[in-house]
Design a protein around this motif. Sequence first.
Motif, PDB file in Angstrom:
ATOM      1  N   UNK A  44       0.827  -1.197   0.000  1.00 44.33           N
ATOM      2  CA  UNK A  44       0.000   0.000   0.000  1.00 44.33           C
ATOM      3  C   UNK A  44       0.867   1.255   0.000  1.00 44.33           C
ATOM      4  N   UNK A  45       1.845   1.290   0.894  1.00 45.22           N
ATOM      5  CA  UNK A  45       2.735   2.443   0.947  1.00 45.22           C
ATOM      6  C   UNK A  45       3.563   2.568  -0.326  1.00 45.22           C
ATOM      7  N   UNK A  46       3.999   1.450  -0.871  1.00 41.51           N
ATOM      8  CA  UNK A  46       4.765   1.492  -2.116  1.00 41.51           C
ATOM      9  C   UNK A  46       3.949   2.134  -3.230  1.00 41.51           C
ATOM     10  N   UNK A  86      15.409   8.891  10.722  1.00 41.31           N
ATOM     11  CA  UNK A  86      15.576  10.071  11.562  1.00 41.31           C
ATOM     12  C   UNK A  86      14.291  10.399  12.317  1.00 41.31           C
ATOM     13  N   UNK A  87      13.182  10.441  11.592  1.00 40.58           N
ATOM     14  CA  UNK A  87      11.908  10.801  12.232  1.00 40.58           C
ATOM     15  C   UNK A  87      11.490   9.729  13.229  1.00 40.58           C
ATOM     16  N   UNK A  88      11.694   8.469  12.885  1.00 42.11           N
ATOM     17  CA  UNK A  88      11.342   7.377  13.796  1.00 42.11           C
ATOM     18  C   UNK A  88      12.112   7.488  15.103  1.00 42.11           C
ATOM     19  N   UNK A 145      13.662   7.608   0.678  1.00 42.02           N
ATOM     20  CA  UNK A 145      13.081   8.075   1.943  1.00 42.02           C
ATOM     21  C   UNK A 145      13.679   7.413   3.171  1.00 42.02           C
ATOM     22  N   UNK A 146      14.621   6.494   2.982  1.00 43.99           N
ATOM     23  CA  UNK A 146      15.145   5.718   4.102  1.00 43.99           C
ATOM     24  C   UNK A 146      15.740   6.560   5.218  1.00 43.99           C
ATOM     25  N   UNK A 147      16.596   7.517   4.869  1.00 41.23           N
ATOM     26  CA  UNK A 147      17.231   8.342   5.908  1.00 41.23           C
ATOM     27  C   UNK A 147      16.206   9.176   6.664  1.00 41.23           C
ATOM     28  N   UNK A 148      15.249   9.706   5.925  1.00 40.85           N
ATOM     29  CA  UNK A 148      14.208  10.509   6.570  1.00 40.85           C
ATOM     30  C   UNK A 148      13.391   9.667   7.531  1.00 40.85           C
ATOM     31  N   UNK A 169       9.668   2.411   9.034  1.00 42.82           N
ATOM     32  CA  UNK A 169      11.081   2.040   9.172  1.00 42.82           C
ATOM     33  C   UNK A 169      11.289   0.561   8.863  1.00 42.82           C
ATOM     34  N   UNK A 170      10.364  -0.266   9.268  1.00 45.62           N
ATOM     35  CA  UNK A 170      10.457  -1.704   9.015  1.00 45.62           C
ATOM     36  C   UNK A 170      10.536  -1.994   7.526  1.00 45.62           C
ATOM     37  N   UNK A 171       9.759  -1.282   6.744  1.00 45.66           N
ATOM     38  CA  UNK A 171       9.654  -1.580   5.322  1.00 45.66           C
ATOM     39  C   UNK A 171      10.542  -0.707   4.430  1.00 45.66           C
ATOM     40  N   UNK A 172      10.919   0.508   4.909  1.00 44.03           N
ATOM     41  CA  UNK A 172      11.579   1.439   4.003  1.00 44.03           C
ATOM     42  C   UNK A 172      12.880   2.033   4.536  1.00 44.03           C
ATOM     43  N   UNK A 173      13.432   1.459   5.599  1.00 42.14           N
ATOM     44  CA  UNK A 173      14.677   1.993   6.165  1.00 42.14           C
ATOM     45  C   UNK A 173      15.808   2.004   5.141  1.00 42.14           C
ATOM     46  N   UNK A 174      15.820   1.053   4.228  1.00 36.73           N
ATOM     47  CA  UNK A 174      16.887   0.965   3.233  1.00 36.73           C
ATOM     48  C   UNK A 174      16.505   1.583   1.892  1.00 36.73           C
ATOM     49  N   UNK A 175      15.351   2.215   1.831  1.00 37.48           N
ATOM     50  CA  UNK A 175      14.921   2.840   0.581  1.00 37.48           C
ATOM     51  C   UNK A 175      15.834   4.016   0.251  1.00 37.48           C
TER      52      UNK A 175
END
Length: 262
Positions: free
Chosen positions: A7-9, A152-154, A146-149, A137-143
């Motif tokens: 869904x997020x993708x 950081x926010x998490x 948006x991974x760095x953002x 973060x679970x799904x997109x930390x390595x994207x």
Amino acid sequence: MLSAKSLFQEILANDESFALFCSIAASGESQGGWENARIAALVPDDERALAPKITRHGADEDKHGRIFSALMKKRGLDPVPVPPETDYTMLLEKNGIGLAHEQLKRDERLTVQDIVTYLSHSRVTEQRASEQMELLRKHFADDPDIGRAVKQISNDEDNHLAYCHEELLRFARAGHGRLIQRTLRECAHAEIRIYRDVSLAVMAHMGRILGWSRAKSAVLAAGIHAVYAYERLGGWRRMVSLKAPERRDALGGPASAEPEFA
């Protein structure tokens, strides 16, 4: 298969839905930044030591708003108007959760009870924010986009939640336990309803943008209602418990630098 990740993708892959997602997030974070800045300025004299932490909280929220704006800019997108029915922060305020903006606009010192209300409201909403960012973060930390953002926010949201636990426990020891528990329960019950309504509104807008079928929209709406049913039956209790956090003095220093986006 319909999942949170897929869904997020789908939302992140489309420029129009991505702009709406980031605009909603940036608006909410900016409102939170203003609220915390005003509360820090109006802290009662007996609690002035708390002001730097509230200021740090507000600075983090402002930073998050800039991060979401930078993510849009990186893709050559402009912010879009936030539909009122998707404005989580303003809907909370309109429903009497937290401190009213009208009160914060006045140059009158807050009371200790006001600070307890602010912290209780924050404890509930930061629980939601921490959980949402942990999911991303679970799904997109390595994207790469948006991974760095997300990381950081998490991390910041986890700090905010720890700070709320720590300060509310301090106020409980000072004799405000009953007020805290009553306020937490009121905030939690209102928040889960508003979160349901906002989630339905956001999904409706995303569905129109992305051309979802009626069946897909119905499945997503049913999922949102199921989450609300769970939270109403007892899931809300996770938002009102208090325990000593592993992260002590989480907002005791300056705000961390925001990620740079090329």
